[in-house]
Design an enzyme around this catalytic site. Structure first.
Site, PDB file in Angstrom:
ATOM      1  N   LEU A  17      83.680  75.177  23.281  1.00 56.09           N
ATOM      2  CA  LEU A  17      83.550  74.159  24.726  1.00 56.09           C
ATOM      3  C   LEU A  17      83.123  73.246  24.875  1.00 56.09           C
ATOM      4  CD1 LEU A  17      82.922  77.304  26.901  1.00 56.09           C
ATOM      5  CD2 LEU A  17      85.271  76.193  26.549  1.00 56.09           C
ATOM      6  N   GLY A  20      75.577  70.757  20.957  1.00 52.81           N
ATOM      7  CA  GLY A  20      74.718  69.567  21.175  1.00 52.81           C
ATOM      8  C   GLY A  20      73.429  69.631  19.482  1.00 52.81           C
ATOM      9  N   GLU A  24      75.517  75.294  20.123  1.00 50.19           N
ATOM     10  CA  GLU A  24      76.797  74.803  20.376  1.00 50.19           C
ATOM     11  C   GLU A  24      77.278  76.136  21.598  1.00 50.19           C
ATOM     12  OE1 GLU A  24      76.902  76.611  16.998  1.00 50.19           O
ATOM     13  OE2 GLU A  24      76.259  74.575  17.184  1.00 50.19           O
ATOM     14  N   VAL A  25      78.257  75.614  22.802  1.00 49.27           N
ATOM     15  CA  VAL A  25      78.515  76.717  23.800  1.00 49.27           C
ATOM     16  C   VAL A  25      79.898  76.949  22.902  1.00 49.27           C
ATOM     17  CG1 VAL A  25      78.872  76.978  25.864  1.00 49.27           C
ATOM     18  CG2 VAL A  25      76.989  75.380  25.226  1.00 49.27           C
ATOM     19  N   LYS A  43      76.499  80.370  24.947  1.00 46.27           N
ATOM     20  CA  LYS A  43      75.139  79.199  24.790  1.00 46.27           C
ATOM     21  C   LYS A  43      74.620  79.678  22.896  1.00 46.27           C
ATOM     22  CE  LYS A  43      72.017  75.673  25.545  1.00 46.27           C
ATOM     23  NZ  LYS A  43      71.680  74.970  27.440  1.00 46.27           N
ATOM     24  N   ASP A 150      66.323  67.335  34.285  1.00 42.13           N
ATOM     25  CA  ASP A 150      67.049  66.865  33.076  1.00 42.13           C
ATOM     26  C   ASP A 150      68.480  66.267  33.977  1.00 42.13           C
ATOM     27  OD1 ASP A 150      67.974  64.372  30.822  1.00 42.13           O
ATOM     28  OD2 ASP A 150      68.657  66.914  29.791  1.00 42.13           O
TER      29      ASP A 150
END
Length: 223
Positions: A17, A20, A24-25, A43, A150
């Site tokens: 999906l 980063g 990963e997700v 995740k 954030d």
């Protein structure tokens, strides 16, 4: 990018999906008796990547612990934290939708903008989620004094029903050592959405920095 697992714990891993710098997700499915299926997002911390030090692992663990204690409709739910074969992973709600960042990019590409009432609804839901996070207490009743740090369009997900979810509490700070929060004075966040006291690394931050970021997010969404 690390090699994608095919299963983790009770879950069969599907398509990616998002990714980063350190993980990963994935979309994943939990299978049960009589044809039961439930879609979730997993995740995965890519511990084999350069720079994925113990501090990064602690932040990932912290995100899982915080997520388990922040159960509210406008905050993405975390249901399980696990480890298998050296991989740490979080099982979260699967949000069938897009990020606010992606939605704003679509609007920009079409030369349009979000209706004012939609921006107001977004703001209302995000405020409800932030209020829950800022008022959260530990399991023994002590205030967490949680600050997301954030809040930005990429960390706000919208599902097909119009519900907004705040995601990614990986760099959040709390007053409780239960959650292994980052040290006071460390500057974390996305500069474009940071309040002045966050930029200069003040030791004590409050929920006001998230409110500042939210104001910038809503200005961007309305422009």
């Amino acid at each position: 990018m690390s090699e994608a697992p095919t299963t983790l714990g009770r879950y069969r891993i599907g398509r990616m999906l998002g990714a980063g710098a350190f993980g990963e997700v994935y979309l994943a499915t939990l299978h049960g008796a009589e044809g039961f299926e439930k879609r979730v997002a997993i995740k995965v911390l890519a511990s084999d990547r350069p720079g994925c030090d113990p501090g990064r692992q602690r932040a990932f663990i912290r995100e899982g612990m915080l997520g388990a204690d922040l159960q509210q409709a406008n905050i993405v739910g975390v249901h399980e934290f696990g480890e298998e074969g050296g991989r740490y992973y979080l099982v979260m709600d699967y949000i069938d939708g897009i990020s606010l960042r992606a939605l704003l990019s679509i609007c920009t590409g079409r030369g349009t903008r979000l209706p004012t009432d939609a921006v107001c609804e977004l703001g209302t839901q995000i405020c409800i989620g932030l209020d829950h996070a800022h008022r959260a207490t530990t399991r023994d009743g002590r205030p967490m004094n949680l600050v997301h740090r954030d809040l930005k369009p990429a960390n706000l997900m919208l599902d097909r029903t119009g519900t907004v979810r705040i995601v990614d509490f990986g760099i959040a700070r709390t007053a409780s050592q239960t959650y292994f929060t980052t040290a006071a004075g460390q500057v974390k966040g996305t500069p474009a959405y940071m309040a002045p006291e966050q930029v200069v690394g003040e030791a004590t931050l409050t929920g006001a920095v998230d409110q500042f970021a939210l104001g910038l997010v809503l200005c961007e969404a309305a422009s």
